[in-house]
Scaffold this motif. Structure first.
Motif, PDB file in Angstrom:
ATOM      1  N   UNK A 155      44.766  26.564  39.491  1.00 44.59           N
ATOM      2  CA  UNK A 155      43.805  27.277  38.659  1.00 44.59           C
ATOM      3  C   UNK A 155      44.193  28.748  38.643  1.00 44.59           C
ATOM      4  N   UNK A 156      44.447  29.303  37.455  1.00 39.02           N
ATOM      5  CA  UNK A 156      45.174  30.569  37.374  1.00 39.02           C
ATOM      6  C   UNK A 156      44.440  31.820  37.804  1.00 39.02           C
ATOM      7  N   UNK A 157      43.105  31.852  37.745  1.00 35.53           N
ATOM      8  CA  UNK A 157      42.433  33.122  38.002  1.00 35.53           C
ATOM      9  C   UNK A 157      41.035  32.911  38.579  1.00 35.53           C
ATOM     10  N   UNK A 158      40.780  33.595  39.694  1.00 31.28           N
ATOM     11  CA  UNK A 158      39.447  33.545  40.295  1.00 31.28           C
ATOM     12  C   UNK A 158      38.782  34.920  40.365  1.00 31.28           C
ATOM     13  N   UNK A 159      39.572  35.988  40.530  1.00 33.94           N
ATOM     14  CA  UNK A 159      38.958  37.298  40.732  1.00 33.94           C
ATOM     15  C   UNK A 159      40.017  38.393  40.647  1.00 33.94           C
ATOM     16  N   UNK A 165      43.909  38.361  44.247  1.00 33.64           N
ATOM     17  CA  UNK A 165      45.093  38.985  43.666  1.00 33.64           C
ATOM     18  C   UNK A 165      46.225  39.062  44.685  1.00 33.64           C
ATOM     19  N   UNK A 166      45.898  39.174  45.953  1.00 35.06           N
ATOM     20  CA  UNK A 166      46.926  39.184  46.985  1.00 35.06           C
ATOM     21  C   UNK A 166      47.734  37.909  47.055  1.00 35.06           C
ATOM     22  N   UNK A 167      47.235  36.838  46.449  1.00 36.69           N
ATOM     23  CA  UNK A 167      47.941  35.553  46.474  1.00 36.69           C
ATOM     24  C   UNK A 167      48.778  35.330  45.227  1.00 36.69           C
ATOM     25  N   UNK A 168      48.819  36.327  44.318  1.00 38.01           N
ATOM     26  CA  UNK A 168      49.512  36.193  43.038  1.00 38.01           C
ATOM     27  C   UNK A 168      50.783  37.044  43.033  1.00 38.01           C
ATOM     28  N   UNK A 169      51.635  36.859  42.016  1.00 36.46           N
ATOM     29  CA  UNK A 169      52.823  37.715  41.905  1.00 36.46           C
ATOM     30  C   UNK A 169      52.493  39.184  41.657  1.00 36.46           C
ATOM     31  N   UNK A 170      51.262  39.493  41.253  1.00 39.09           N
ATOM     32  CA  UNK A 170      50.852  40.888  41.020  1.00 39.09           C
ATOM     33  C   UNK A 170      50.081  41.413  42.229  1.00 39.09           C
TER      34      UNK A 170
END
Length: 446
Positions: A155-159, A165-170
Protein backbone atom coordinates in the motif's frame (compact mmCIF):
# COMPACT_ATOMS: atom_id res chain seq x y z
CA UNK A 1 -21.90 24.34 -23.03
CA UNK A 2 -21.24 20.61 -23.39
CA UNK A 3 -17.76 19.16 -23.56
CA UNK A 4 -18.22 18.10 -27.18
CA UNK A 5 -19.25 21.53 -28.43
CA UNK A 6 -16.68 23.27 -26.23
CA UNK A 7 -13.76 21.25 -27.57
CA UNK A 8 -15.02 21.58 -31.14
CA UNK A 9 -14.87 25.37 -30.83
CA UNK A 10 -11.48 25.74 -29.19
CA UNK A 11 -8.11 24.12 -29.84
CA UNK A 12 -6.19 23.33 -26.67
CA UNK A 13 -3.55 25.77 -25.55
CA UNK A 14 -1.57 25.75 -22.31
CA UNK A 15 0.34 29.01 -22.73
CA UNK A 16 -1.02 30.74 -19.63
CA UNK A 17 -0.51 27.64 -17.48
CA UNK A 18 3.07 27.22 -18.67
CA UNK A 19 3.85 30.86 -17.88
CA UNK A 20 2.38 30.57 -14.37
CA UNK A 21 4.22 27.28 -13.76
CA UNK A 22 7.54 29.12 -13.96
CA UNK A 23 6.36 31.54 -11.29
CA UNK A 24 4.86 28.83 -9.09
CA UNK A 25 8.13 26.88 -8.97
CA UNK A 26 9.94 30.00 -7.78
CA UNK A 27 7.47 30.37 -4.91
CA UNK A 28 6.46 26.81 -4.03
CA UNK A 29 8.86 23.82 -3.81
CA UNK A 30 7.83 21.57 -6.68
CA UNK A 31 5.23 24.10 -7.80
CA UNK A 32 2.48 22.26 -5.91
CA UNK A 33 1.46 21.56 -2.32
CA UNK A 34 0.59 17.92 -3.08
CA UNK A 35 3.08 15.63 -4.82
CA UNK A 36 0.39 13.80 -6.79
CA UNK A 37 -0.66 17.12 -8.36
CA UNK A 38 2.89 18.07 -9.36
CA UNK A 39 4.14 18.80 -12.87
CA UNK A 40 6.26 15.64 -12.89
CA UNK A 41 3.09 13.56 -12.51
CA UNK A 42 1.61 14.76 -15.83
CA UNK A 43 2.81 15.11 -19.42
CA UNK A 44 4.44 18.34 -20.56
CA UNK A 45 1.34 19.11 -22.66
CA UNK A 46 -1.14 19.19 -19.80
CA UNK A 47 -3.26 21.71 -17.91
CA UNK A 48 -1.06 23.34 -15.30
CA UNK A 49 -3.74 24.97 -13.14
CA UNK A 50 -7.46 24.39 -12.64
CA UNK A 51 -9.57 27.50 -12.05
CA UNK A 52 -13.08 26.05 -11.89
CA UNK A 53 -14.91 22.78 -11.34
CA UNK A 54 -18.58 21.92 -11.73
CA UNK A 55 -19.78 18.36 -11.28
CA UNK A 56 -17.21 16.17 -13.04
CA UNK A 57 -16.06 18.92 -15.44
CA UNK A 58 -13.11 21.24 -14.80
CA UNK A 59 -11.68 24.24 -16.63
CA UNK A 60 -8.02 25.21 -16.64
CA UNK A 61 -6.33 28.60 -16.72
CA UNK A 62 -6.35 28.63 -20.52
CA UNK A 63 -10.08 27.88 -20.73
CA UNK A 64 -9.74 24.21 -21.74
CA UNK A 65 -12.55 21.98 -20.49
CA UNK A 66 -12.06 18.41 -19.27
CA UNK A 67 -14.06 15.54 -17.82
CA UNK A 68 -12.12 14.71 -14.68
CA UNK A 69 -11.45 11.29 -13.15
CA UNK A 70 -9.00 12.20 -10.40
CA UNK A 71 -11.76 13.93 -8.41
CA UNK A 72 -9.42 15.65 -5.99
CA UNK A 73 -7.35 12.52 -5.33
CA UNK A 74 -10.61 10.62 -4.65
CA UNK A 75 -11.87 13.25 -2.19
CA UNK A 76 -14.71 14.59 -4.35
CA UNK A 77 -17.36 11.87 -4.32
CA UNK A 78 -20.45 13.92 -5.29
CA UNK A 79 -18.93 16.41 -7.75
CA UNK A 80 -17.07 19.69 -7.71
CA UNK A 81 -18.92 22.62 -6.10
CA UNK A 82 -21.84 20.30 -5.33
CA UNK A 83 -24.56 22.81 -4.34
CA UNK A 84 -26.09 21.16 -1.22
CA UNK A 85 -22.65 20.64 0.31
CA UNK A 86 -21.41 24.12 -0.56
CA UNK A 87 -24.61 25.62 0.84
CA UNK A 88 -24.28 23.68 4.10
CA UNK A 89 -20.70 24.87 4.54
CA UNK A 90 -21.69 28.45 3.68
CA UNK A 91 -24.59 28.50 6.15
CA UNK A 92 -22.24 27.29 8.88
CA UNK A 93 -19.61 29.92 8.05
CA UNK A 94 -22.24 32.62 8.52
CA UNK A 95 -22.58 31.42 12.12
CA UNK A 96 -18.84 31.55 12.75
CA UNK A 97 -16.20 28.97 12.05
CA UNK A 98 -13.90 28.59 15.06
CA UNK A 99 -14.71 29.35 18.69
CA UNK A 100 -13.01 29.31 22.09
CA UNK A 101 -15.10 26.30 23.16
CA UNK A 102 -16.38 23.30 21.16
CA UNK A 103 -19.24 23.89 18.74
CA UNK A 104 -22.41 21.80 18.87
CA UNK A 105 -21.78 20.67 15.29
CA UNK A 106 -18.79 18.64 16.54
CA UNK A 107 -21.14 16.33 18.45
CA UNK A 108 -23.59 16.18 15.54
CA UNK A 109 -20.87 15.20 13.08
CA UNK A 110 -19.41 12.65 15.50
CA UNK A 111 -22.79 10.92 15.83
CA UNK A 112 -23.34 10.88 12.07
CA UNK A 113 -19.92 9.40 11.31
CA UNK A 114 -19.99 6.77 14.05
CA UNK A 115 -23.37 5.57 12.79
CA UNK A 116 -21.58 4.33 9.65
CA UNK A 117 -18.74 2.39 11.26
CA UNK A 118 -19.13 -0.93 13.13
CA UNK A 119 -17.43 -1.16 16.50
CA UNK A 120 -16.35 2.48 16.59
CA UNK A 121 -17.22 4.23 19.86
CA UNK A 122 -15.35 7.53 19.71
CA UNK A 123 -13.94 9.93 17.13
CA UNK A 124 -11.38 12.73 16.82
CA UNK A 125 -11.52 15.03 13.79
CA UNK A 126 -8.62 16.55 11.87
CA UNK A 127 -8.00 17.98 8.40
CA UNK A 128 -6.04 15.30 6.51
CA UNK A 129 -5.37 11.59 6.42
CA UNK A 130 -1.74 11.75 7.52
CA UNK A 131 -2.68 13.46 10.77
CA UNK A 132 -5.20 10.82 11.82
CA UNK A 133 -3.12 7.80 10.80
CA UNK A 134 -0.25 9.23 12.83
CA UNK A 135 -2.60 9.77 15.77
CA UNK A 136 -3.59 6.11 15.49
CA UNK A 137 0.08 5.10 15.68
CA UNK A 138 0.58 7.31 18.75
CA UNK A 139 -2.41 5.78 20.50
CA UNK A 140 -1.26 2.25 19.71
CA UNK A 141 2.22 2.93 21.05
CA UNK A 142 0.82 4.45 24.24
CA UNK A 143 -1.69 1.63 24.76
CA UNK A 144 0.83 -1.18 24.19
CA UNK A 145 3.92 0.63 25.53
CA UNK A 146 5.78 -0.56 22.45
CA UNK A 147 7.58 1.36 19.71
CA UNK A 148 7.57 -0.62 16.45
CA UNK A 149 5.02 -0.34 13.66
CA UNK A 150 4.23 -2.93 10.96
CA UNK A 151 2.95 -1.49 7.67
CA UNK A 152 1.69 -3.14 4.50
CA UNK A 153 4.43 -2.81 1.89
CA UNK A 154 1.95 -3.11 -0.99
CA UNK A 155 0.00 0.00 0.00
CA UNK A 156 1.79 3.08 -1.29
CA UNK A 157 1.00 5.84 1.20
CA UNK A 158 -0.06 6.14 4.82
CA UNK A 159 1.29 9.48 6.06
CA UNK A 160 3.73 12.32 5.45
CA UNK A 161 5.02 11.84 9.00
CA UNK A 162 8.38 10.32 9.93
CA UNK A 163 7.13 6.89 10.99
CA UNK A 164 6.01 6.20 7.40
CA UNK A 165 8.16 8.41 5.15
CA UNK A 166 11.25 6.94 6.79
CA UNK A 167 10.32 3.60 5.22
CA UNK A 168 10.16 5.02 1.66
CA UNK A 169 12.82 5.97 -0.91
CA UNK A 170 12.15 9.63 0.02
CA UNK A 171 13.51 9.22 3.56
CA UNK A 172 15.90 12.19 3.49
CA UNK A 173 15.78 14.07 6.78
CA UNK A 174 14.33 11.16 8.80
CA UNK A 175 16.71 9.89 11.56
CA UNK A 176 17.79 6.29 11.09
CA UNK A 177 16.63 5.43 14.59
CA UNK A 178 13.06 6.31 13.53
CA UNK A 179 13.37 4.47 10.22
CA UNK A 180 14.33 1.33 12.14
CA UNK A 181 11.04 1.34 14.04
CA UNK A 182 8.91 0.62 10.95
CA UNK A 183 8.86 -2.85 9.39
CA UNK A 184 6.89 -4.26 6.48
CA UNK A 185 4.71 -7.20 5.49
CA UNK A 186 2.82 -8.05 2.30
CA UNK A 187 -0.89 -7.97 1.52
CA UNK A 188 -2.57 -11.39 1.28
CA UNK A 189 0.61 -13.01 2.62
CA UNK A 190 -0.07 -13.88 6.23
CA UNK A 191 3.27 -15.63 6.60
CA UNK A 192 5.06 -12.33 5.98
CA UNK A 193 3.29 -10.84 8.99
CA UNK A 194 3.98 -13.92 11.10
CA UNK A 195 7.65 -13.40 10.26
CA UNK A 196 7.47 -9.79 11.44
CA UNK A 197 6.07 -10.82 14.81
CA UNK A 198 8.58 -13.66 15.21
CA UNK A 199 11.52 -11.39 14.30
CA UNK A 200 10.39 -8.67 16.73
CA UNK A 201 8.71 -10.45 19.66
CA UNK A 202 6.74 -8.18 22.00
CA UNK A 203 7.95 -5.08 20.15
CA UNK A 204 5.21 -4.46 17.56
CA UNK A 205 2.76 -1.81 18.79
CA UNK A 206 0.41 -2.02 15.83
CA UNK A 207 -0.27 -3.30 12.35
CA UNK A 208 -1.64 -0.80 9.81
CA UNK A 209 -2.95 -1.52 6.33
CA UNK A 210 -5.73 -0.61 3.97
CA UNK A 211 -8.56 -3.18 3.99
CA UNK A 212 -8.03 -3.52 0.24
CA UNK A 213 -6.40 -1.61 -2.59
CA UNK A 214 -7.11 -3.05 -6.03
CA UNK A 215 -7.62 -6.66 -5.02
CA UNK A 216 -9.80 -8.13 -2.28
CA UNK A 217 -8.28 -9.85 0.74
CA UNK A 218 -8.05 -13.60 0.12
CA UNK A 219 -8.02 -16.63 2.42
CA UNK A 220 -9.63 -14.64 5.23
CA UNK A 221 -6.58 -12.39 5.27
CA UNK A 222 -7.96 -9.47 7.30
CA UNK A 223 -9.33 -11.78 9.96
CA UNK A 224 -6.02 -13.63 10.12
CA UNK A 225 -4.21 -10.31 10.56
CA UNK A 226 -6.59 -9.41 13.36
CA UNK A 227 -5.99 -12.79 15.00
CA UNK A 228 -2.22 -12.33 14.87
CA UNK A 229 -2.58 -8.88 16.41
CA UNK A 230 -4.66 -10.27 19.25
CA UNK A 231 -2.24 -13.15 19.86
CA UNK A 232 0.74 -10.79 19.92
CA UNK A 233 -0.78 -7.89 21.84
CA UNK A 234 -0.71 -5.44 18.92
CA UNK A 235 -3.34 -2.93 17.84
CA UNK A 236 -5.14 -3.66 14.55
CA UNK A 237 -5.52 -0.45 12.48
CA UNK A 238 -7.35 -0.12 9.16
CA UNK A 239 -6.68 2.89 6.96
CA UNK A 240 -10.02 3.64 5.29
CA UNK A 241 -9.08 7.06 3.95
CA UNK A 242 -9.81 5.76 0.43
CA UNK A 243 -12.19 2.82 0.98
CA UNK A 244 -14.41 4.85 3.30
CA UNK A 245 -17.67 5.75 1.53
CA UNK A 246 -16.53 4.22 -1.79
CA UNK A 247 -17.03 0.54 -0.89
CA UNK A 248 -20.58 -0.69 -1.38
CA UNK A 249 -21.53 -0.64 2.32
CA UNK A 250 -19.98 2.75 3.00
CA UNK A 251 -16.82 1.26 4.47
CA UNK A 252 -14.66 -1.79 3.95
CA UNK A 253 -15.06 -3.03 7.51
CA UNK A 254 -18.76 -3.70 7.01
CA UNK A 255 -18.09 -5.02 3.50
CA UNK A 256 -15.55 -7.59 4.70
CA UNK A 257 -17.18 -8.29 8.09
CA UNK A 258 -14.30 -7.08 10.25
CA UNK A 259 -14.00 -4.62 13.15
CA UNK A 260 -10.70 -2.81 13.62
CA UNK A 261 -9.37 -1.54 16.93
CA UNK A 262 -8.76 1.84 15.27
CA UNK A 263 -9.56 3.10 11.78
CA UNK A 264 -9.15 6.31 9.83
CA UNK A 265 -11.42 8.15 7.39
CA UNK A 266 -11.17 11.24 5.18
CA UNK A 267 -11.23 12.10 1.48
CA UNK A 268 -14.82 11.32 0.35
CA UNK A 269 -16.27 12.11 3.78
CA UNK A 270 -16.43 15.87 3.06
CA UNK A 271 -16.69 15.92 -0.76
CA UNK A 272 -13.38 17.74 -1.03
CA UNK A 273 -13.60 19.84 2.13
CA UNK A 274 -10.70 19.33 4.54
CA UNK A 275 -11.95 16.87 7.13
CA UNK A 276 -10.65 13.54 8.40
CA UNK A 277 -11.29 11.32 11.38
CA UNK A 278 -9.74 8.77 13.70
CA UNK A 279 -12.32 6.39 15.14
CA UNK A 280 -12.00 3.40 17.38
CA UNK A 281 -12.78 1.41 20.47
CA UNK A 282 -13.44 3.37 23.63
CA UNK A 283 -10.81 1.59 25.74
CA UNK A 284 -8.09 2.84 23.38
CA UNK A 285 -9.51 6.19 22.27
CA UNK A 286 -10.19 7.36 25.84
CA UNK A 287 -6.44 7.59 26.48
CA UNK A 288 -6.61 10.86 24.55
CA UNK A 289 -9.30 12.15 26.90
CA UNK A 290 -9.52 13.30 30.50
CA UNK A 291 -11.86 10.76 32.12
CA UNK A 292 -9.36 8.04 33.06
CA UNK A 293 -6.56 7.52 35.59
CA UNK A 294 -3.90 6.32 33.13
CA UNK A 295 -1.10 8.31 31.55
CA UNK A 296 -2.75 10.77 29.18
CA UNK A 297 -1.92 10.74 25.46
CA UNK A 298 -1.47 14.01 23.58
CA UNK A 299 -3.69 12.69 20.82
CA UNK A 300 -5.02 15.36 18.47
CA UNK A 301 -5.13 19.03 19.37
CA UNK A 302 -5.24 21.16 16.25
CA UNK A 303 -6.56 24.69 15.96
CA UNK A 304 -8.53 23.87 12.82
CA UNK A 305 -9.16 20.17 13.47
CA UNK A 306 -12.91 20.53 13.90
CA UNK A 307 -13.39 23.58 11.71
CA UNK A 308 -17.13 24.10 11.64
CA UNK A 309 -17.72 24.52 7.92
CA UNK A 310 -15.74 21.34 7.16
CA UNK A 311 -17.90 19.38 9.61
CA UNK A 312 -21.04 20.87 8.06
CA UNK A 313 -19.84 19.72 4.64
CA UNK A 314 -19.16 16.26 6.04
CA UNK A 315 -22.62 15.97 7.58
CA UNK A 316 -24.27 17.08 4.36
CA UNK A 317 -22.15 14.69 2.31
CA UNK A 318 -22.82 11.69 4.53
CA UNK A 319 -26.56 12.35 4.53
CA UNK A 320 -26.63 12.63 0.72
CA UNK A 321 -24.63 9.40 0.44
CA UNK A 322 -27.16 7.60 2.59
CA UNK A 323 -30.34 9.12 1.19
CA UNK A 324 -29.64 9.22 -2.53
CA UNK A 325 -27.95 5.89 -3.18
CA UNK A 326 -24.69 7.52 -4.15
CA UNK A 327 -22.43 4.52 -3.59
CA UNK A 328 -24.70 2.29 -5.67
CA UNK A 329 -24.53 4.89 -8.44
CA UNK A 330 -20.73 4.91 -8.29
CA UNK A 331 -20.73 1.15 -8.77
CA UNK A 332 -23.13 1.45 -11.71
CA UNK A 333 -21.15 4.16 -13.48
CA UNK A 334 -17.81 2.62 -12.65
CA UNK A 335 -18.93 -0.68 -14.13
CA UNK A 336 -20.24 1.09 -17.24
CA UNK A 337 -16.84 2.74 -17.60
CA UNK A 338 -14.93 -0.49 -17.03
CA UNK A 339 -16.93 -2.46 -19.56
CA UNK A 340 -16.60 0.26 -22.19
CA UNK A 341 -12.85 0.53 -21.72
CA UNK A 342 -12.46 -3.25 -21.81
CA UNK A 343 -14.27 -3.26 -25.16
CA UNK A 344 -11.86 -0.59 -26.42
CA UNK A 345 -8.92 -2.61 -25.12
CA UNK A 346 -10.14 -5.67 -26.99
CA UNK A 347 -10.83 -3.70 -30.16
CA UNK A 348 -7.23 -2.48 -30.14
CA UNK A 349 -5.82 -5.88 -29.10
CA UNK A 350 -4.26 -4.44 -25.97
CA UNK A 351 -5.37 -7.01 -23.39
CA UNK A 352 -1.75 -7.72 -22.42
CA UNK A 353 -0.69 -4.07 -22.40
CA UNK A 354 -3.47 -2.01 -20.81
CA UNK A 355 -5.69 -3.08 -17.92
CA UNK A 356 -8.42 -1.67 -15.69
CA UNK A 357 -8.42 -2.89 -12.08
CA UNK A 358 -10.14 -2.14 -8.76
CA UNK A 359 -13.64 -1.74 -7.41
CA UNK A 360 -16.08 0.14 -9.71
CA UNK A 361 -16.01 3.19 -7.44
CA UNK A 362 -12.22 3.22 -7.28
CA UNK A 363 -10.82 2.12 -10.64
CA UNK A 364 -7.29 2.65 -11.90
CA UNK A 365 -5.48 1.61 -15.05
CA UNK A 366 -2.22 -0.27 -15.57
CA UNK A 367 0.07 0.63 -18.48
CA UNK A 368 2.49 -1.99 -19.81
CA UNK A 369 5.16 -1.73 -22.50
CA UNK A 370 6.01 -4.01 -25.42
CA UNK A 371 7.66 -6.42 -22.96
CA UNK A 372 4.51 -6.45 -20.83
CA UNK A 373 6.32 -4.61 -18.03
CA UNK A 374 4.88 -1.70 -16.04
CA UNK A 375 5.76 1.47 -17.92
CA UNK A 376 5.76 5.11 -16.86
CA UNK A 377 6.48 6.11 -20.44
CA UNK A 378 3.30 4.47 -21.69
CA UNK A 379 1.38 5.98 -18.79
CA UNK A 380 2.62 9.38 -19.92
CA UNK A 381 1.62 8.64 -23.51
CA UNK A 382 -1.87 7.60 -22.43
CA UNK A 383 -2.27 10.73 -20.30
CA UNK A 384 -0.99 12.85 -23.19
CA UNK A 385 -3.51 11.41 -25.63
CA UNK A 386 -6.50 11.47 -23.28
CA UNK A 387 -5.78 15.12 -22.43
CA UNK A 388 -5.95 15.86 -26.16
CA UNK A 389 -9.39 14.22 -26.12
CA UNK A 390 -10.65 16.40 -23.25
CA UNK A 391 -10.05 14.05 -20.32
CA UNK A 392 -8.08 14.60 -17.12
CA UNK A 393 -7.43 10.99 -16.25
CA UNK A 394 -4.73 10.17 -13.67
CA UNK A 395 -7.10 7.43 -12.50
CA UNK A 396 -10.61 6.23 -13.36
CA UNK A 397 -12.42 7.46 -10.25
CA UNK A 398 -16.08 8.33 -10.86
CA UNK A 399 -18.34 10.64 -8.89
CA UNK A 400 -22.09 11.10 -8.42
CA UNK A 401 -21.89 13.74 -11.17
CA UNK A 402 -20.58 11.45 -13.92
CA UNK A 403 -23.57 11.01 -16.23
CA UNK A 404 -24.06 8.33 -18.85
CA UNK A 405 -23.11 10.91 -21.48
CA UNK A 406 -19.88 11.72 -19.62
CA UNK A 407 -19.01 8.03 -19.39
CA UNK A 408 -19.79 7.39 -23.05
CA UNK A 409 -17.75 10.39 -24.22
CA UNK A 410 -14.91 9.12 -22.04
CA UNK A 411 -15.03 5.63 -23.51
CA UNK A 412 -14.90 7.01 -27.04
CA UNK A 413 -11.97 9.28 -26.14
CA UNK A 414 -10.09 6.42 -24.49
CA UNK A 415 -10.66 4.23 -27.54
CA UNK A 416 -9.04 6.92 -29.73
CA UNK A 417 -6.15 7.20 -27.28
CA UNK A 418 -5.61 3.46 -27.21
CA UNK A 419 -5.26 3.46 -30.99
CA UNK A 420 -2.19 5.67 -30.53
CA UNK A 421 -1.04 3.36 -27.70
CA UNK A 422 -1.21 0.41 -30.12
CA UNK A 423 0.76 2.33 -32.77
CA UNK A 424 3.41 3.21 -30.18
CA UNK A 425 3.80 -0.46 -29.27
CA UNK A 426 4.26 -1.37 -32.91
CA UNK A 427 6.45 1.51 -34.11
CA UNK A 428 8.19 2.76 -30.96
CA UNK A 429 6.95 5.11 -28.28
CA UNK A 430 9.56 7.76 -29.07
CA UNK A 431 7.63 8.62 -32.25
CA UNK A 432 4.53 9.54 -30.25
CA UNK A 433 5.59 10.72 -26.79
CA UNK A 434 6.14 14.44 -26.35
CA UNK A 435 8.71 15.33 -23.68
CA UNK A 436 9.69 13.33 -20.61
CA UNK A 437 7.93 10.51 -18.77
CA UNK A 438 6.07 11.17 -15.55
CA UNK A 439 7.78 10.12 -12.32
CA UNK A 440 5.67 8.08 -9.91
CA UNK A 441 5.36 9.18 -6.29
CA UNK A 442 4.32 6.19 -4.14
CA UNK A 443 2.31 4.78 -7.02
CA UNK A 444 2.10 0.98 -7.16
CA UNK A 445 0.52 0.82 -10.60
CA UNK A 446 1.60 2.80 -13.65
Amino acid sequence: MSLISFNALKKQSFEQSQALQQKSHSLIPGGSHTYAKGDDQFPETAPGFIVKGEGCHVWDLDGNEFIEYGMGLRAVILGHAYPPVVEAAYRQMLLGNNFTRPATIEVECAEELLSWIPGADMVKFAKDGSTVTTAAITLARAYTRRDMVAICADHPFFSYNDWFIGSTPMSAGIPQVIQNLTVKFNFNNIQSLKNVFSQHPEKIACVILEPAKYQDPSDNFLHEVQKLCQENGAIFILDEIITGFRWSTGNAQTYYGIVADLSTFGKSMGNGFAVSALVGKREIMKLGGIDHDQERVFLLSTTHGAENHGLAAAIATMKILRQQGVIEYLYQQGERLRQGINQAIAANQLQDYFQVIGKPGNLVYVTLDENKQASQAFRTLFLQETIKQGLLLPSLVVSFSHSNQDIDITIDAINKSLKVYRQALEHGIEKYLIGRSVKPVFRKYS
